[in-house]
Design an enzyme around this catalytic site. Sequence first.
Site, PDB file in Angstrom:
ATOM      1  N   LYS A  75       0.857  -1.192   0.000  1.00  0.00           N
ATOM      2  CA  LYS A  75       0.000   0.000   0.000  1.00  0.00           C
ATOM      3  C   LYS A  75       0.893   1.243   0.000  1.00  0.00           C
ATOM      4  O   LYS A  75       1.928   1.263   0.693  1.00  0.00           O
ATOM      5  CB  LYS A  75      -0.899  -0.024   1.250  1.00  0.00           C
ATOM      6  CG  LYS A  75      -1.932   1.102   1.305  1.00  0.00           C
ATOM      7  CD  LYS A  75      -2.901   0.919   2.475  1.00  0.00           C
ATOM      8  CE  LYS A  75      -3.937   2.029   2.529  1.00  0.00           C
ATOM      9  NZ  LYS A  75      -4.892   1.877   3.656  1.00  0.00           N
ATOM     10  N   SER A 150      -9.945   2.142   2.687  1.00  0.00           N
ATOM     11  CA  SER A 150      -9.001   2.852   1.857  1.00  0.00           C
ATOM     12  C   SER A 150      -7.993   1.942   1.140  1.00  0.00           C
ATOM     13  O   SER A 150      -7.347   2.389   0.190  1.00  0.00           O
ATOM     14  CB  SER A 150      -8.219   3.856   2.711  1.00  0.00           C
ATOM     15  OG  SER A 150      -7.443   3.178   3.686  1.00  0.00           O
ATOM     16  N   SER A 174     -10.395  -0.303   6.867  1.00  0.00           N
ATOM     17  CA  SER A 174      -9.784  -0.214   5.542  1.00  0.00           C
ATOM     18  C   SER A 174      -9.059  -1.450   5.037  1.00  0.00           C
ATOM     19  O   SER A 174      -8.650  -1.476   3.880  1.00  0.00           O
ATOM     20  CB  SER A 174      -8.827   0.972   5.485  1.00  0.00           C
ATOM     21  OG  SER A 174      -9.572   2.141   5.335  1.00  0.00           O
TER      22      SER A 174
HETATM   23  N1  GLN Z   1     -13.467   4.404   5.905  1.00  0.00           N
HETATM   24  C1  GLN Z   1     -12.954   4.859   7.158  1.00  0.00           C
HETATM   25  C2  GLN Z   1     -12.537   6.296   7.007  1.00  0.00           C
HETATM   26  O1  GLN Z   1     -12.799   6.846   6.006  1.00  0.00           O
HETATM   27  C3  GLN Z   1     -11.806   4.012   7.583  1.00  0.00           C
HETATM   28  C4  GLN Z   1     -10.566   4.313   6.854  1.00  0.00           C
HETATM   29  C5  GLN Z   1      -9.427   3.463   7.278  1.00  0.00           C
HETATM   30  O2  GLN Z   1      -9.608   2.437   7.928  1.00  0.00           O
HETATM   31  N2  GLN Z   1      -8.229   3.919   6.939  1.00  0.00           N
HETATM   32  O3  GLN Z   1     -11.950   6.866   7.859  1.00  0.00           O
END
Ligand code: GLN
Length: 483
Positions: A75, A150, A174
């Site tokens: 990532k 994400s 995410s």
């Molecule tokens: N979707 C959640 C957010 O927008 C979690 C994101 C994540 O786990 N990095 O914060």
Amino acid sequence: MHTKTIAELAKGLRAKEFSSLELTQHYLDRIKQAEILNSFVTVTEQQAIATAKKADEQLASGEGGVLTGIPLAQKDIFCTQDVKTSCGSKMLDNFISPYNATVIEKFNQAGAVMLGKLNMDEFAMGSSNETSFYGPVKNPWDTGTVPGGSSGGSASAVAARLAAGATGTDTGGSIRQPAAFCGITGLKPTYGRVSRYGMIAFASSLDQAGPMTQTVEDAAIMLQTMAGFDVKDSTSVDLPVPDYRAELNNNISGLKIGVIKEFFAEGLDSECAATVETALDEYRKLGAEIKEISMPNLKLSIPVYYVIAPAECSANLSRFDGVRFGYRCENPEDLNDLYIRSRGEGLGAEVKRRILIGTYALSAGYYDAYYIKAQKVRRLISEDFKKAFAEVDVIMGPVTPSTAFGLGEKTGDPIAMYLSDMYTIAVNLAGLPAISVPAGFAGNKPVGLQIIGDYFAESRVLNAAHQYQLVTDWHRRLPEQFA
Ligand code: GLN
């Protein structure tokens, strides 16, 4: 070769069925053919080939471990020396890290081949991979839908078999949510299990890195390399790292599974609910006991998260000021103009929204009302889990309220987007480990099953998940277009 798991590839390399160089070249070709998915921000072709050649030499002399010569992708939130680390943002589009994140360093030492850096929501803020500066990633099961976020690039790449495995990070879901949307396995470890050093910070008390793979066995293999105390991360925990593969085959007869009543109330798509029920039936057949539990404070997870995560992000992202890192605006008039325009031009809308909310929640006069209050409710949520784990060994339920939604469907409605994490966020607030495993399909779209464990009970979570994969084949399905 690409249909094989990491465990199978490692055997194939040793049996000389193929070399790491051939394997790496095969994945690099697949990445080129699958450009439509937009999974990668950077492909590190030359570096990958050089590492593969080295791995082949090591393997030829009988050296190396299970990851030696295995092509993985990372990532783009992990700092990689001499390779661009963008975090999905224009702010870091020109950022070349001078050092490696600990996770990257560990994979390098293990001899893994890095194919490239994966697309993601900007600074890991999002649930659909649509906030990336590099454009949305597509879901290989249906390219009109999102891969989740994400870690959308990671999920999409593993689902389309563009890498044998990938890393993700999970602040509120995410790893698990995109894993569920793309029909792969994704593990979020206990907070502190994996070093955050060199992993660009979003919300430091929630962020945790983990593996995204085809199978649970592969997740165990990758976690083995990732886990462990790191002197460079004071929040990493100094506990011995167990052999994660050793307990995969334990019999789970008598395992006590808690099912959270509130998760099946409103908001859950009926096909997702039915899929989870069918998965629970598999566990009954394996001799597990299912017990309904109630966790009354879990419904507060989203509001609590959207105070704490933005508060921490507003502090963490203050370092991107046009002076020290990344993007700087053209011809600033003075210092203030430099700050304002560099941040204004370098950061995207969702990131700005969070910085504003976080700054507000932390401001004098509101700090007690929002931030302190949220921390108190966070404690109540952790207590709910503590009570539950006094009665059950693991907790199971849905990962997401629905299957993958259409591209653009929720971009205009941040609240609807935030609700996609309603079943994953509490786990981060409590700091627990949890996995998402493929459990079936609604139409042609994958559905995940979530298994949550107590602190540092990764082995137990992996064991329960692996036993399910031994009696199902959802994790071996591949999107037709990328077969
Ligand atoms: N979707 C959640 C957010 O927008 C979690 C994101 C994540 O786990 N990095 O914060």
